[in-house]
Motif scaffolding. Structure first.
Motif, PDB file in Angstrom:
ATOM      1  N   LEU A  84     -18.156  44.921   8.755  1.00 37.15           N
ATOM      2  CA  LEU A  84     -18.817  43.906   8.708  1.00 37.15           C
ATOM      3  C   LEU A  84     -19.884  42.682   7.928  1.00 37.15           C
ATOM      4  O   LEU A  84     -20.739  43.640   8.429  1.00 37.15           O
ATOM      5  N   ALA A  85     -19.621  42.862   7.288  1.00 40.60           N
ATOM      6  CA  ALA A  85     -21.188  42.319   6.345  1.00 40.60           C
ATOM      7  C   ALA A  85     -21.814  43.394   5.510  1.00 40.60           C
ATOM      8  O   ALA A  85     -22.694  43.098   5.846  1.00 40.60           O
ATOM      9  N   GLY A  86     -21.144  44.304   5.186  1.00 38.70           N
ATOM     10  CA  GLY A  86     -21.379  45.631   4.688  1.00 38.70           C
ATOM     11  C   GLY A  86     -22.012  46.388   5.396  1.00 38.70           C
ATOM     12  O   GLY A  86     -22.265  47.126   4.874  1.00 38.70           O
ATOM     13  N   GLU A  87     -21.953  46.305   6.718  1.00 37.08           N
ATOM     14  CA  GLU A  87     -21.748  47.121   7.734  1.00 37.08           C
ATOM     15  C   GLU A  87     -21.079  47.551   8.383  1.00 37.08           C
ATOM     16  O   GLU A  87     -20.058  46.959   9.128  1.00 37.08           O
ATOM     17  N   VAL A  88     -20.469  49.048   9.291  1.00 37.38           N
ATOM     18  CA  VAL A  88     -19.942  49.239  10.186  1.00 37.38           C
ATOM     19  C   VAL A  88     -20.239  49.327  11.381  1.00 37.38           C
ATOM     20  O   VAL A  88     -21.235  49.327  12.073  1.00 37.38           O
ATOM     21  N   TRP A  89     -19.254  48.304  11.978  1.00 33.17           N
ATOM     22  CA  TRP A  89     -19.633  48.213  13.694  1.00 33.17           C
ATOM     23  C   TRP A  89     -18.600  48.993  13.931  1.00 33.17           C
ATOM     24  O   TRP A  89     -17.619  48.760  13.745  1.00 33.17           O
ATOM     25  N   SER A  90     -18.499  48.838  15.657  1.00 34.46           N
ATOM     26  CA  SER A  90     -17.345  48.951  16.649  1.00 34.46           C
ATOM     27  C   SER A  90     -16.935  47.784  16.995  1.00 34.46           C
ATOM     28  O   SER A  90     -17.723  46.736  16.986  1.00 34.46           O
ATOM     29  N   ALA A  91     -15.358  48.077  17.443  1.00 32.87           N
ATOM     30  CA  ALA A  91     -15.169  46.456  17.235  1.00 32.87           C
ATOM     31  C   ALA A  91     -14.182  46.605  18.664  1.00 32.87           C
ATOM     32  O   ALA A  91     -13.674  48.062  19.108  1.00 32.87           O
ATOM     33  N   ARG A  92     -14.048  46.106  19.155  1.00 38.09           N
ATOM     34  CA  ARG A  92     -12.542  45.365  20.568  1.00 38.09           C
ATOM     35  C   ARG A  92     -11.524  44.594  19.889  1.00 38.09           C
ATOM     36  O   ARG A  92     -12.042  43.830  19.525  1.00 38.09           O
ATOM     37  N   ALA A  93     -10.145  44.664  20.254  1.00 33.37           N
ATOM     38  CA  ALA A  93      -9.056  42.932  19.982  1.00 33.37           C
ATOM     39  C   ALA A  93      -9.904  42.760  21.182  1.00 33.37           C
ATOM     40  O   ALA A  93      -9.949  42.575  22.621  1.00 33.37           O
ATOM     41  N   LEU A  94      -9.623  40.926  20.860  1.00 34.36           N
ATOM     42  CA  LEU A  94      -9.820  40.011  21.975  1.00 34.36           C
ATOM     43  C   LEU A  94      -8.458  40.260  23.361  1.00 34.36           C
ATOM     44  O   LEU A  94      -8.964  40.548  24.443  1.00 34.36           O
ATOM     45  N   ASP A  95      -7.592  39.988  22.342  1.00 28.56           N
ATOM     46  CA  ASP A  95      -6.501  40.427  23.273  1.00 28.56           C
ATOM     47  C   ASP A  95      -6.087  42.121  23.066  1.00 28.56           C
ATOM     48  O   ASP A  95      -5.088  42.818  22.394  1.00 28.56           O
ATOM     49  N   SER A  96      -6.649  42.442  24.654  1.00 29.60           N
ATOM     50  CA  SER A  96      -6.016  43.834  24.797  1.00 29.60           C
ATOM     51  C   SER A  96      -4.291  44.100  24.386  1.00 29.60           C
ATOM     52  O   SER A  96      -4.144  45.781  24.443  1.00 29.60           O
ATOM     53  N   SER A  97      -3.139  43.571  24.218  1.00 30.55           N
ATOM     54  CA  SER A  97      -2.020  44.362  23.908  1.00 30.55           C
ATOM     55  C   SER A  97      -2.241  44.676  22.254  1.00 30.55           C
ATOM     56  O   SER A  97      -1.645  44.574  21.822  1.00 30.55           O
ATOM     57  N   LEU A  98      -3.001  43.329  21.858  1.00 31.85           N
ATOM     58  CA  LEU A  98      -3.072  43.876  20.142  1.00 31.85           C
ATOM     59  C   LEU A  98      -4.093  44.920  19.698  1.00 31.85           C
ATOM     60  O   LEU A  98      -4.564  45.260  20.380  1.00 31.85           O
ATOM     61  N   SER A  99      -3.463  45.209  18.275  1.00 29.37           N
ATOM     62  CA  SER A  99      -4.303  46.260  17.762  1.00 29.37           C
ATOM     63  C   SER A  99      -4.040  45.852  15.662  1.00 29.37           C
ATOM     64  O   SER A  99      -2.717  45.413  15.457  1.00 29.37           O
ATOM     65  N   PHE A 100      -5.381  46.624  15.943  1.00 33.91           N
ATOM     66  CA  PHE A 100      -5.113  46.313  14.075  1.00 33.91           C
ATOM     67  C   PHE A 100      -5.457  47.497  13.603  1.00 33.91           C
ATOM     68  O   PHE A 100      -6.115  48.163  13.432  1.00 33.91           O
ATOM     69  N   ASP A 101      -4.061  47.957  12.026  1.00 30.84           N
ATOM     70  CA  ASP A 101      -4.528  49.523  11.187  1.00 30.84           C
ATOM     71  C   ASP A 101      -5.494  48.818  10.719  1.00 30.84           C
ATOM     72  O   ASP A 101      -5.499  48.369   9.956  1.00 30.84           O
ATOM     73  N   PRO A 102      -6.076  49.963   9.945  1.00 30.49           N
ATOM     74  CA  PRO A 102      -6.882  50.024   8.830  1.00 30.49           C
ATOM     75  C   PRO A 102      -6.447  49.474   7.623  1.00 30.49           C
ATOM     76  O   PRO A 102      -5.855  49.122   7.749  1.00 30.49           O
ATOM     77  N   GLY A 103      -7.611  48.359   7.214  1.00 28.71           N
ATOM     78  CA  GLY A 103      -7.193  47.832   5.726  1.00 28.71           C
ATOM     79  C   GLY A 103      -6.507  45.967   6.788  1.00 28.71           C
ATOM     80  O   GLY A 103      -7.062  45.852   5.177  1.00 28.71           O
ATOM     81  N   ALA A 104      -6.836  45.970   7.878  1.00 19.76           N
ATOM     82  CA  ALA A 104      -6.663  44.866   8.389  1.00 19.76           C
ATOM     83  C   ALA A 104      -7.313  43.797   8.170  1.00 19.76           C
ATOM     84  O   ALA A 104      -8.854  44.493   8.347  1.00 19.76           O
ATOM     85  N   GLN A 105      -6.949  42.299   7.695  1.00 18.13           N
ATOM     86  CA  GLN A 105      -8.274  41.594   8.092  1.00 18.13           C
ATOM     87  C   GLN A 105      -8.337  40.649   8.662  1.00 18.13           C
ATOM     88  O   GLN A 105      -7.034  40.698   9.771  1.00 18.13           O
ATOM     89  N   VAL A 106      -9.524  41.045   9.670  1.00 17.86           N
ATOM     90  CA  VAL A 106      -9.361  40.600  11.182  1.00 17.86           C
ATOM     91  C   VAL A 106     -10.748  39.472  11.856  1.00 17.86           C
ATOM     92  O   VAL A 106     -11.881  39.255  10.450  1.00 17.86           O
ATOM     93  N   ASP A 107     -10.492  38.642  12.404  1.00 20.05           N
ATOM     94  CA  ASP A 107     -12.044  37.307  12.462  1.00 20.05           C
ATOM     95  C   ASP A 107     -12.492  37.505  13.178  1.00 20.05           C
ATOM     96  O   ASP A 107     -12.138  38.097  14.529  1.00 20.05           O
ATOM     97  N   VAL A 108     -14.187  37.342  13.382  1.00 20.70           N
ATOM     98  CA  VAL A 108     -14.701  38.236  14.698  1.00 20.70           C
ATOM     99  C   VAL A 108     -15.133  36.385  15.709  1.00 20.70           C
ATOM    100  O   VAL A 108     -15.413  35.235  15.413  1.00 20.70           O
ATOM    101  N   VAL A 109     -14.608  37.369  16.765  1.00 20.79           N
ATOM    102  CA  VAL A 109     -14.314  35.719  17.701  1.00 20.79           C
ATOM    103  C   VAL A 109     -16.079  35.668  18.379  1.00 20.79           C
ATOM    104  O   VAL A 109     -17.077  34.864  18.536  1.00 20.79           O
ATOM    105  N   GLU A 110     -16.687  36.821  18.319  1.00 22.28           N
ATOM    106  CA  GLU A 110     -17.779  36.870  19.418  1.00 22.28           C
ATOM    107  C   GLU A 110     -18.303  38.093  19.060  1.00 22.28           C
ATOM    108  O   GLU A 110     -18.102  39.601  18.821  1.00 22.28           O
ATOM    109  N   ILE A 111     -19.815  38.820  19.762  1.00 18.56           N
ATOM    110  CA  ILE A 111     -20.409  40.173  19.181  1.00 18.56           C
ATOM    111  C   ILE A 111     -20.869  40.755  21.213  1.00 18.56           C
ATOM    112  O   ILE A 111     -21.296  38.811  21.566  1.00 18.56           O
ATOM    113  N   ASP A 112     -20.621  41.397  20.569  1.00 20.11           N
ATOM    114  CA  ASP A 112     -20.316  41.734  22.612  1.00 20.11           C
ATOM    115  C   ASP A 112     -21.374  42.898  22.799  1.00 20.11           C
ATOM    116  O   ASP A 112     -20.954  43.875  22.183  1.00 20.11           O
ATOM    117  N   GLY A 113     -22.493  42.429  22.767  1.00 21.79           N
ATOM    118  CA  GLY A 113     -24.076  43.956  22.773  1.00 21.79           C
ATOM    119  C   GLY A 113     -23.358  44.378  21.481  1.00 21.79           C
ATOM    120  O   GLY A 113     -24.569  43.966  20.497  1.00 21.79           O
TER     121      GLY A 113
END
Length: 119
Positions: A84-113
């Motif tokens: 994200l923005a040239g930096e590596v971030w830890s992330a989690r899915a907003l909906d715990s039933s979803l998963s995203f594989d490497p290379g997928a584009q995701v939208d950042v909903v919020e930053i939690d810590g």
């Protein structure tokens, strides 16, 4: 610094009062003109100036909300990694039933810590 525009409006009111004094107006007339002109300017010019301002600029983590990121390590409800923005971030899915594989584009909903919440 924030009161400087208002002081400018009071200065215009003072000039109007000085003009009244120059035309032979008494002290009461000078004060009334000062108050009326200053109040009118504050009530009219301030809202116009606020509308003309640029929108609030978001900085820091607030600026990252709504941006797109690329998944580096599988992201699900428990964790993962994104770029994200040239930096590596830890992330989690907003909906715990979803998963995203490497290379997928995701939208950042919020930053939690230090974790980006994505969808």
């Amino acid at each position: 610094m924030t009161a400087m525009p208002e002081f400018g409006m009071f200065a215009v009111g003072a000039i109007a009062g000085a003009v009244v004094a120059g035309l032979g107006g008494g002290l009461v007339a000078q004060v009334v003109v000062f108050v009326l002109v200053s109040t009118a300017l504050v009530l009219v010019v301030r809202p116009l100036a606020r509308r003309a301002q640029r929108p609030d600029l978001r900085t820091g983590v607030d600026a990252l909300t709504g941006r797109q990121a690329v998944v580096l390590e599988r992201v699900d409800g428990t964790g993962g990694r994104i770029k994200l923005a040239g930096e590596v971030w830890s992330a989690r899915a907003l909906d715990s039933s979803l998963s995203f594989d490497p290379g997928a584009q995701v939208d950042v909903v919020e930053i939690d810590g230090a974790t980006a919440v994505v969808m």
